[in-house]
Design a protein around this motif. Structure first.
Motif, mmCIF file in Angstrom:
data_model
loop_
_atom_site.group_PDB
_atom_site.id
_atom_site.type_symbol
_atom_site.label_atom_id
_atom_site.label_comp_id
_atom_site.label_asym_id
_atom_site.label_seq_id
_atom_site.Cartn_x
_atom_site.Cartn_y
_atom_site.Cartn_z
ATOM 1 N N ALA A 57 -3.356 8.697 17.987
ATOM 2 C CA ALA A 57 -3.190 9.928 18.656
ATOM 3 C C ALA A 57 -3.579 10.927 17.871
ATOM 4 C CB ALA A 57 -1.514 10.102 19.011
ATOM 5 N N PRO A 58 -3.893 12.219 18.584
ATOM 6 C CA PRO A 58 -4.443 13.281 17.761
ATOM 7 C C PRO A 58 -3.230 13.705 16.585
ATOM 8 C CG PRO A 58 -4.426 13.706 20.085
ATOM 9 C CD PRO A 58 -3.897 12.423 19.926
ATOM 10 N N VAL A 59 -2.059 13.570 16.568
ATOM 11 C CA VAL A 59 -1.230 13.481 15.451
ATOM 12 C C VAL A 59 -0.554 12.216 15.397
ATOM 13 C CG1 VAL A 59 0.801 14.670 14.418
ATOM 14 C CG2 VAL A 59 -0.790 16.118 15.999
ATOM 15 N N HIS A 60 -0.722 11.740 14.077
ATOM 16 C CA HIS A 60 -0.095 10.175 13.703
ATOM 17 C C HIS A 60 0.207 10.254 12.483
ATOM 18 C CE1 HIS A 60 -0.408 5.666 14.285
ATOM 19 N NE2 HIS A 60 0.647 6.036 13.707
ATOM 20 N N PHE A 61 1.696 10.348 12.148
ATOM 21 C CA PHE A 61 1.924 10.216 10.716
ATOM 22 C C PHE A 61 3.052 9.026 10.359
ATOM 23 C CE2 PHE A 61 4.061 13.930 12.491
ATOM 24 C CZ PHE A 61 5.344 14.015 12.145
ATOM 25 N N LEU A 62 3.092 8.769 9.067
ATOM 26 C CA LEU A 62 4.068 7.902 8.753
ATOM 27 C C LEU A 62 5.329 8.506 7.953
ATOM 28 C CD1 LEU A 62 1.861 4.973 7.904
ATOM 29 C CD2 LEU A 62 2.755 5.315 9.998
ATOM 30 N N VAL A 63 6.648 8.264 8.207
ATOM 31 C CA VAL A 63 7.798 8.613 7.581
ATOM 32 C C VAL A 63 8.339 7.189 6.838
ATOM 33 C CG1 VAL A 63 9.986 9.889 7.637
ATOM 34 C CG2 VAL A 63 8.181 10.512 9.080
ATOM 35 N N ILE A 64 8.201 7.266 5.490
ATOM 36 C CA ILE A 64 8.655 6.208 4.966
ATOM 37 C C ILE A 64 9.738 6.520 3.764
ATOM 38 C CG2 ILE A 64 6.331 5.072 5.006
ATOM 39 C CD1 ILE A 64 6.016 5.482 1.887
ATOM 40 N N PRO A 65 10.763 5.460 3.634
ATOM 41 C CA PRO A 65 11.695 5.776 2.471
ATOM 42 C C PRO A 65 10.830 5.325 1.077
ATOM 43 C CG PRO A 65 12.008 3.668 3.674
ATOM 44 C CD PRO A 65 10.869 4.313 4.409
ATOM 45 N N LYS A 66 11.280 6.126 0.034
ATOM 46 C CA LYS A 66 10.988 5.855 -1.304
ATOM 47 C C LYS A 66 11.640 4.626 -1.855
ATOM 48 C CE LYS A 66 9.301 10.150 -2.674
ATOM 49 N NZ LYS A 66 9.450 11.471 -3.712
ATOM 50 N N LYS A 67 12.772 4.403 -1.134
ATOM 51 C CA LYS A 67 13.648 3.100 -1.364
ATOM 52 C C LYS A 67 12.897 1.782 -0.745
ATOM 53 C CE LYS A 67 17.936 0.397 -0.534
ATOM 54 N NZ LYS A 67 19.206 0.440 0.002
ATOM 55 N N PRO A 68 12.263 0.802 -1.395
ATOM 56 C CA PRO A 68 11.680 -0.315 -0.691
ATOM 57 C C PRO A 68 12.285 -1.117 0.029
ATOM 58 C CG PRO A 68 12.103 -0.882 -2.759
ATOM 59 C CD PRO A 68 12.542 0.461 -2.737
ATOM 60 N N ILE B 247 0.820 -1.092 -0.099
ATOM 61 C CA ILE B 247 0.033 0.005 -0.177
ATOM 62 C C ILE B 247 0.887 1.149 0.036
ATOM 63 C CG2 ILE B 247 -0.370 0.040 2.400
ATOM 64 C CD1 ILE B 247 -3.307 0.938 2.192
ATOM 65 N N PHE B 248 1.912 1.107 0.639
ATOM 66 C CA PHE B 248 2.973 2.251 0.607
ATOM 67 C C PHE B 248 3.427 2.562 -0.894
ATOM 68 C CE2 PHE B 248 3.799 1.913 5.396
ATOM 69 C CZ PHE B 248 2.365 2.168 5.745
ATOM 70 N N SER B 249 3.878 1.427 -1.543
ATOM 71 C CA SER B 249 4.279 1.668 -2.748
ATOM 72 C C SER B 249 3.323 2.423 -3.664
ATOM 73 C CB SER B 249 4.868 0.623 -3.576
ATOM 74 O OG SER B 249 3.917 -0.463 -3.450
ATOM 75 N N LEU B 250 2.231 1.989 -3.357
ATOM 76 C CA LEU B 250 0.839 2.449 -4.365
ATOM 77 C C LEU B 250 0.884 4.155 -3.821
ATOM 78 C CD1 LEU B 250 -1.555 -0.403 -3.881
ATOM 79 C CD2 LEU B 250 0.021 0.122 -5.900
ATOM 80 N N ILE B 251 1.097 4.483 -2.571
ATOM 81 C CA ILE B 251 0.929 5.918 -2.231
ATOM 82 C C ILE B 251 2.093 6.725 -2.828
ATOM 83 C CG2 ILE B 251 1.082 7.429 -0.325
ATOM 84 C CD1 ILE B 251 -0.461 5.380 1.435
ATOM 85 N N ILE B 252 3.243 5.986 -2.775
ATOM 86 C CA ILE B 252 4.359 6.813 -3.235
ATOM 87 C C ILE B 252 4.365 6.838 -4.794
ATOM 88 C CG2 ILE B 252 6.989 6.363 -4.089
ATOM 89 C CD1 ILE B 252 7.373 4.849 -1.513
ATOM 90 N N ASN B 253 3.641 6.092 -5.383
ATOM 91 C CA ASN B 253 3.343 6.209 -6.875
ATOM 92 C C ASN B 253 1.984 6.802 -7.393
ATOM 93 O OD1 ASN B 253 5.752 4.630 -7.724
ATOM 94 N ND2 ASN B 253 4.681 2.697 -7.477
ATOM 95 N N ARG B 254 1.417 7.265 -6.277
ATOM 96 C CA ARG B 254 0.116 8.071 -6.320
ATOM 97 C C ARG B 254 -0.885 7.443 -7.084
ATOM 98 N NH1 ARG B 254 3.544 11.049 -4.250
ATOM 99 N NH2 ARG B 254 3.601 13.277 -3.846
ATOM 100 N N GLU B 255 -0.962 5.953 -6.784
ATOM 101 C CA GLU B 255 -1.974 5.310 -7.171
ATOM 102 C C GLU B 255 -3.115 4.804 -6.311
ATOM 103 O OE1 GLU B 255 -0.417 1.251 -9.017
ATOM 104 O OE2 GLU B 255 1.591 2.453 -9.070
ATOM 105 N N ILE B 256 -2.965 5.473 -5.036
ATOM 106 C CA ILE B 256 -4.074 5.528 -4.134
ATOM 107 C C ILE B 256 -3.842 6.800 -3.355
ATOM 108 C CG2 ILE B 256 -4.573 3.101 -3.857
ATOM 109 C CD1 ILE B 256 -3.145 3.080 -1.260
#
Length: 112
Positions: free
Chosen positions: A35-46, A5-14
């Protein structure tokens, strides 16, 4: 590495609520916020899990932490928690390395 799902987000497919992007990383809101603030930091490299990272990934891993700090500040957080799950037994459900950044409420220890 298989598509996630993260690669799909990187590729703007979802779609995702993207908070930050650069050549190496992407940051977006977690759709299952704990939590009130909850985000994910991902590398573009798989990289499937932290334990799959190599010495060659050292600069990238440091970059992800600096990005987490930058976006936390942009989100108004001075106190926050970082969490990295490594493997199914540690509750990792998406096998693309990611850092959870949580804030906006007090946290207890141990986390569970």
């Amino acid at each position: 590495m298989s598509e996630t799902i993260f690669s799909l987000i990187i590729n703007r497919e979802i779609p995702a609520n993207i908070l930050y992007e650069d050549d190496l990383s992407l940051v977006f809101s977690d759709i299952n916020a704990q939590a009130p603030v909850h985000f994910l930091v991902i590398p573009k490299k798989p990289i499937p899990k932290l334990s799959d990272a190599t010495e060659d990934d050292q600069a990238l891993l440091g970059h992800l932490l600096l990005v987490a700090n930058k976006v936390a500040a942009e989100q108004g957080l001075t106190d926050f928690r970082l969490n990295v799950n490594n493997g199914a037994g540690a509750s990792q459900t998406v096998f693309h390395l990611h850092i959870h950044v949580l804030g906006g409420r007090p946290f207890s220890w141990p986390p569970g």
